[in-house]
Each structure stands twice: as structure tokens, then as C-alpha cells.
Scaffold this motif. Sequence first.
Motif, mmCIF file in Angstrom:
data_model
loop_
_atom_site.group_PDB
_atom_site.id
_atom_site.type_symbol
_atom_site.label_atom_id
_atom_site.label_comp_id
_atom_site.label_asym_id
_atom_site.label_seq_id
_atom_site.Cartn_x
_atom_site.Cartn_y
_atom_site.Cartn_z
ATOM 1 N N THR A 190 -6.448 -4.443 -0.660
ATOM 2 C CA THR A 190 -5.904 -3.884 0.589
ATOM 3 C C THR A 190 -6.998 -3.637 1.628
ATOM 4 O O THR A 190 -6.817 -3.962 2.810
ATOM 5 C CB THR A 190 -5.146 -2.573 0.313
ATOM 6 O OG1 THR A 190 -5.992 -1.667 -0.402
ATOM 7 C CG2 THR A 190 -3.891 -2.832 -0.513
ATOM 8 N N GLU A 191 -8.123 -3.098 1.216
ATOM 9 C CA GLU A 191 -9.168 -2.782 2.197
ATOM 10 C C GLU A 191 -9.782 -4.047 2.792
ATOM 11 O O GLU A 191 -10.180 -4.056 3.957
ATOM 12 C CB GLU A 191 -10.242 -1.892 1.565
ATOM 13 C CG GLU A 191 -9.731 -0.483 1.279
ATOM 14 C CD GLU A 191 -10.809 0.440 0.733
ATOM 15 O OE1 GLU A 191 -11.970 -0.026 0.572
ATOM 16 O OE2 GLU A 191 -10.494 1.619 0.475
ATOM 17 N N LYS A 247 -7.784 -1.384 -4.174
ATOM 18 C CA LYS A 247 -8.569 -1.124 -2.957
ATOM 19 C C LYS A 247 -9.274 -2.386 -2.480
ATOM 20 O O LYS A 247 -9.351 -2.650 -1.274
ATOM 21 C CB LYS A 247 -9.601 -0.014 -3.223
ATOM 22 C CG LYS A 247 -9.014 1.384 -3.239
ATOM 23 C CD LYS A 247 -10.080 2.434 -3.491
ATOM 24 C CE LYS A 247 -11.016 2.553 -2.311
ATOM 25 N NZ LYS A 247 -11.993 3.672 -2.490
ATOM 26 N N GLU A 307 -7.439 1.097 -9.641
ATOM 27 C CA GLU A 307 -7.760 1.632 -8.310
ATOM 28 C C GLU A 307 -8.742 0.731 -7.566
ATOM 29 O O GLU A 307 -8.533 0.401 -6.391
ATOM 30 C CB GLU A 307 -8.338 3.043 -8.445
ATOM 31 C CG GLU A 307 -8.603 3.753 -7.119
ATOM 32 C CD GLU A 307 -7.341 4.221 -6.411
ATOM 33 O OE1 GLU A 307 -7.439 4.559 -5.226
ATOM 34 O OE2 GLU A 307 -6.259 4.235 -7.036
ATOM 35 N N SER A 308 -9.811 0.304 -8.234
ATOM 36 C CA SER A 308 -10.807 -0.541 -7.561
ATOM 37 C C SER A 308 -10.221 -1.902 -7.211
ATOM 38 O O SER A 308 -10.518 -2.467 -6.151
ATOM 39 C CB SER A 308 -12.056 -0.704 -8.434
ATOM 40 O OG SER A 308 -11.733 -1.283 -9.680
ATOM 41 N N GLN A 355 1.044 4.140 -2.926
ATOM 42 C CA GLN A 355 0.759 5.555 -2.656
ATOM 43 C C GLN A 355 1.963 6.452 -2.920
ATOM 44 O O GLN A 355 1.799 7.607 -3.342
ATOM 45 C CB GLN A 355 0.303 5.718 -1.202
ATOM 46 C CG GLN A 355 -1.048 5.080 -0.921
ATOM 47 C CD GLN A 355 -1.398 5.048 0.554
ATOM 48 O OE1 GLN A 355 -0.517 5.107 1.423
ATOM 49 N NE2 GLN A 355 -2.688 4.953 0.868
ATOM 50 N N LEU A 409 0.835 -1.205 0.000
ATOM 51 C CA LEU A 409 0.000 0.000 0.000
ATOM 52 C C LEU A 409 0.869 1.255 0.000
ATOM 53 O O LEU A 409 0.597 2.215 -0.726
ATOM 54 C CB LEU A 409 -0.921 -0.014 1.223
ATOM 55 C CG LEU A 409 -1.856 1.187 1.394
ATOM 56 C CD1 LEU A 409 -2.772 1.360 0.188
ATOM 57 C CD2 LEU A 409 -2.682 1.026 2.675
#
Length: 255
Positions: free
Chosen positions: A172-173, A169, A165-166, A148, A144
Motif C-alpha cells: 500500500t505505501e 505496508k 504487517e510489513s 484497518q 487498506l
Amino acid sequence: MIQKIDLSVGPIAYYQEIKNPELPTLVFLHDSLGCITLWRDFPSLLATRTQCNILVYDRQGYGQSCDFSYSKREKDYLELEADLLQELLEKLNIKHPILFGHSDGGSIALLAAAKYPATIKAIITEGAHLFVEEITIKGIQDALEAYQNNDLKRKLEKYHGAKTESMFKAWTETWLDASFRDWNIEEFIPKIQCPILVLQGEYDEFGTEEQIKSILKNTLAKALIVPNAKHTPHKEQPDFILEQTAQFIEQLHKH
């Protein structure tokens, strides 16, 4: 040539090569940031070595496949991917495949063999996870930070485009969410009936040998620690992985 096929979630991109209809199909299941292209030439090299057929595909939300059909992953997302794999195999009329799964793909291979034991001929896992470890969390946090602050996002966009991006995410999310810490698929492992080859890099930054021990405890799997490799042994030690996986597959041909 990469083609598309409609599944219950939408269009899925896949690459298929039939070398010998009498021999099994090797099905390659990519990792949490992977896709068809990122396997590079490994599937073709292994297929040539074993004279098997190939199927490589992009899961929903990856590479050239459709976007995610959900806004948030649930804990059973890998189980659902095992169901989608079964749907894909049925649509393409592939019987008794050998699954080669890397990371998330390895977990999907284990789940597919457990849920559909009559379908799967054998599985090869590489860096598969059965549960969450502290090292897993640390590895994802490091990724992550690279996404970034470094050029990881730009690199991934070459392969996943607007889905990057999706996709990132979703990975990681999900894994960094406190509610995911007790995710565990060990209960499925004793249901696996087919031969298993378990591979893990000596310096895997996402999991320890406890993952391997859990598989060995509940199956007759063969396990190999890959020397001087981290989480992607088929790229870091390709000759070793080709040799070991080809031997495993050739043994299957004899039975």
C-alpha cells in the motif's frame, strides 16, 4: 512438501512437482498479497490437465519465505523480482518455463520475459499492471480500509504470520505514494519474444483494458476478457481459466 532454497536475498520457500521431465515447468507467480497456499489447487489442476511440471514459490517477505531485506521498496522492485526469478530458475535447473503470473506476478512475468528472452518459453498474465491507473489507486485504498476496519488483516495473518504487517505496508505505501504514480514498464514489452496469453477480469477493480491494449500494441499476444470476474479470475471462473490456459499450453507443445 514446501522446501526452502537460499537466494541472494535469503531463504525462499517453494513447492515443486515433476510430472514429466520432457515437458515444461509451469511457474506460478503470486499477487501482491499472495503466497503458495493461496493458489489453492489451481496449479495442480492445470499441471494435471497439461501434464506439465509445477513450481510455486513465495517471494521474499511473503508466506514461508524470509523477511524483506529492505525497509522501503524502490520503483524497480518488480524488475528485481524478475532477476530473483531467473536466479531461482538457474538454481533449480529449470529451463524454458511457462510463467503464470497474477497481478504483481503478471508484471514480473512480463519483465522476466523481456529481460531474459532466451530463458522463458511463454507467459500467461492475469490482471498484470504496466502502469498506474486511478482505478488501481482506488482499489488499493479500498483494500487498506478493509485491512484497518474489517477482518482482512486477520485473514492474511493465516498465510503470512508475523510478516503480514510489513507485507501489506510494502504494497500500500509503495503504490499509494505520489512518487509511484509515474511507474511504468511499457518500455520492456517490445523486448518480449515468447507467446503471451493475457487474461483480465471483466470487472477488474485494479485495472482497465488499457493495460491489455498496451501489451497487444507491442507484442503478438492473445488477450481474453474473463466474463463475470474481477481481479482473481482463476478463483472466480476456474473452469474457464483452466480451459483457456490449457489450450494455450497445449498449442505450445505442438510447436
